[in-house]
Design an enzyme around this catalytic site. Sequence first.
Site, PDB file in Angstrom:
ATOM      1  N   SER A 155     -33.596 -55.766   1.726  1.00 24.73           N
ATOM      2  CA  SER A 155     -33.761 -57.141   1.205  1.00 24.73           C
ATOM      3  C   SER A 155     -35.131 -57.450   0.601  1.00 24.73           C
ATOM      4  CB  SER A 155     -33.462 -58.210   2.282  1.00 24.73           C
ATOM      5  OG  SER A 155     -32.085 -58.342   2.510  1.00 24.73           O
ATOM      6  N   ASN A 171     -24.961 -54.220  -1.972  1.00 21.15           N
ATOM      7  CA  ASN A 171     -24.523 -55.618  -2.106  1.00 21.15           C
ATOM      8  C   ASN A 171     -23.085 -55.706  -1.590  1.00 21.15           C
ATOM      9  OD1 ASN A 171     -22.688 -54.954  -4.325  1.00 21.15           O
ATOM     10  ND2 ASN A 171     -24.563 -54.689  -5.522  1.00 21.15           N
ATOM     11  N   ASP A 173     -39.380 -41.339  -1.287  1.00 23.34           N
ATOM     12  CA  ASP A 173     -38.059 -41.606  -1.874  1.00 23.34           C
ATOM     13  C   ASP A 173     -36.987 -41.252  -0.843  1.00 23.34           C
ATOM     14  OD1 ASP A 173     -35.692 -41.593  -3.277  1.00 23.34           O
ATOM     15  OD2 ASP A 173     -36.410 -40.264  -4.875  1.00 23.34           O
ATOM     16  N   ILE A 174     -36.257 -42.245  -0.399  1.00 19.60           N
ATOM     17  CA  ILE A 174     -35.281 -42.042   0.686  1.00 19.60           C
ATOM     18  C   ILE A 174     -34.164 -41.063   0.293  1.00 19.60           C
ATOM     19  CG2 ILE A 174     -33.695 -43.958   0.134  1.00 19.60           C
ATOM     20  CD1 ILE A 174     -33.821 -44.658   3.185  1.00 19.60           C
ATOM     21  N   GLY A 221     -32.283 -50.888  -7.917  1.00 23.89           N
ATOM     22  CA  GLY A 221     -33.167 -50.535  -6.804  1.00 23.89           C
ATOM     23  C   GLY A 221     -32.708 -49.286  -6.070  1.00 23.89           C
ATOM     24  N   VAL A 222     -32.841 -49.325  -4.758  1.00 21.80           N
ATOM     25  CA  VAL A 222     -32.533 -48.143  -3.958  1.00 21.80           C
ATOM     26  C   VAL A 222     -31.039 -47.803  -4.027  1.00 21.80           C
ATOM     27  CG1 VAL A 222     -32.198 -49.339  -1.729  1.00 21.80           C
ATOM     28  CG2 VAL A 222     -33.129 -47.012  -1.771  1.00 21.80           C
ATOM     29  N   ASP A 223     -30.196 -48.809  -4.185  1.00 19.00           N
ATOM     30  CA  ASP A 223     -28.753 -48.613  -4.305  1.00 19.00           C
ATOM     31  C   ASP A 223     -28.443 -47.711  -5.511  1.00 19.00           C
ATOM     32  OD1 ASP A 223     -26.014 -48.955  -4.076  1.00 19.00           O
ATOM     33  OD2 ASP A 223     -26.030 -51.120  -4.333  1.00 19.00           O
TER      34      ASP A 223
HETATM   35  P1  ADP Z   1     -32.519 -55.439  -1.949  1.00 17.65           P
HETATM   36  O1  ADP Z   1     -31.510 -55.888  -2.980  1.00 17.65           O
HETATM   37  O2  ADP Z   1     -31.929 -55.323  -0.561  1.00 17.65           O
HETATM   38  O3  ADP Z   1     -33.782 -56.243  -2.009  1.00 17.65           O
HETATM   39  P2  ADP Z   1     -33.781 -53.215  -3.400  1.00 17.65           P
HETATM   40  O4  ADP Z   1     -33.187 -51.883  -3.690  1.00 17.65           O
HETATM   41  O5  ADP Z   1     -34.099 -54.094  -4.543  1.00 17.65           O
HETATM   42  O6  ADP Z   1     -32.808 -53.911  -2.339  1.00 17.65           O
HETATM   43  O7  ADP Z   1     -35.126 -53.014  -2.568  1.00 17.65           O
HETATM   44  C1  ADP Z   1     -35.174 -52.683  -1.213  1.00 17.65           C
HETATM   45  C2  ADP Z   1     -36.418 -51.849  -0.986  1.00 17.65           C
HETATM   46  O8  ADP Z   1     -36.171 -50.495  -1.342  1.00 17.65           O
HETATM   47  C3  ADP Z   1     -37.642 -52.285  -1.799  1.00 17.65           C
HETATM   48  O9  ADP Z   1     -38.768 -52.333  -0.922  1.00 17.65           O
HETATM   49  C4  ADP Z   1     -37.789 -51.162  -2.825  1.00 17.65           C
HETATM   50  O10 ADP Z   1     -39.162 -50.965  -3.172  1.00 17.65           O
HETATM   51  C5  ADP Z   1     -37.280 -49.984  -2.045  1.00 17.65           C
HETATM   52  N1  ADP Z   1     -36.827 -48.806  -2.824  1.00 17.65           N
HETATM   53  C6  ADP Z   1     -36.405 -48.728  -4.098  1.00 17.65           C
HETATM   54  N2  ADP Z   1     -36.083 -47.456  -4.406  1.00 17.65           N
HETATM   55  C7  ADP Z   1     -36.298 -46.705  -3.277  1.00 17.65           C
HETATM   56  C8  ADP Z   1     -36.174 -45.315  -2.952  1.00 17.65           C
HETATM   57  N3  ADP Z   1     -35.723 -44.433  -3.849  1.00 17.65           N
HETATM   58  N4  ADP Z   1     -36.504 -44.926  -1.684  1.00 17.65           N
HETATM   59  C9  ADP Z   1     -36.936 -45.810  -0.763  1.00 17.65           C
HETATM   60  N5  ADP Z   1     -37.075 -47.136  -1.002  1.00 17.65           N
HETATM   61  C10 ADP Z   1     -36.768 -47.570  -2.260  1.00 17.65           C
END
Ligand code: ADP
Length: 183
Positions: A125, A26, A12-13, A34-36
């Site tokens: 992405s 975005n 988890d980043i 997601g990660v955002d």
């Molecule tokens: P995008 O809209 O750019 O595709 P996403 O957030 O949907 O962004 O996904 C980008 C990547 O981040 C995906 O591979 C997802 O599995 C990953 N991801 C989601 N949550 C986390 C997290 N907490 N830490 C690291 N990577 C994550």
Amino acid sequence: MSADRIVVTSGDITRLAVDAIVNAANERLLGGGGVDGAIHRAAGPELLAACRAFPEVAPGVRCPTGDARITPGYRLPARFVIHTVGPVWYGGAQGEPAALASAYRSSLNLAAAHGLRSVAFPAISTGIYGFPLPMAARIAVTTVAKSLAQHATLERVELVCFDNDALSCFASALAALRDEDAD
Ligand code: ADP
């Protein structure tokens, strides 16, 4: 060799105590899924306020695709968040590969300009935006390696994978890059 300063990890980043974590944001910069979403939840509401303060460069656009913006990390263990916008995947003929490379490059240019030494990226992405993982991983490692060759002050870039598919694609892409460099 700049590829030696790249590591592929999983996890988890939002938990990483690096100089900056990169957010796959975005263009509005007002949070998302997601990660955002995870980064905004962990950083606290100050992060959204800082993002909102960036001027719009076009209606609703605070950060165009391929570009990046930097804010403090607030409640995160990371000191800064670099918000970048990767491309939505529309099949690959709409400039998606170049836009993804630009997102990585812009983020590292900003990190270097702020004197940062360690940066962690998610797989930009490859989630909601639908970019195929194997190609995204190749673009990530080659672009990061080129940027590291230009910025001697950047010591370490971590490519953080959230699942096993991403981990295997990024690990193979990095291994392939190291093999090419060794030839
Ligand atoms: P995008 O809209 O750019 O595709 P996403 O957030 O949907 O962004 O996904 C980008 C990547 O981040 C995906 O591979 C997802 O599995 C990953 N991801 C989601 N949550 C986390 C997290 N907490 N830490 C690291 N990577 C994550």
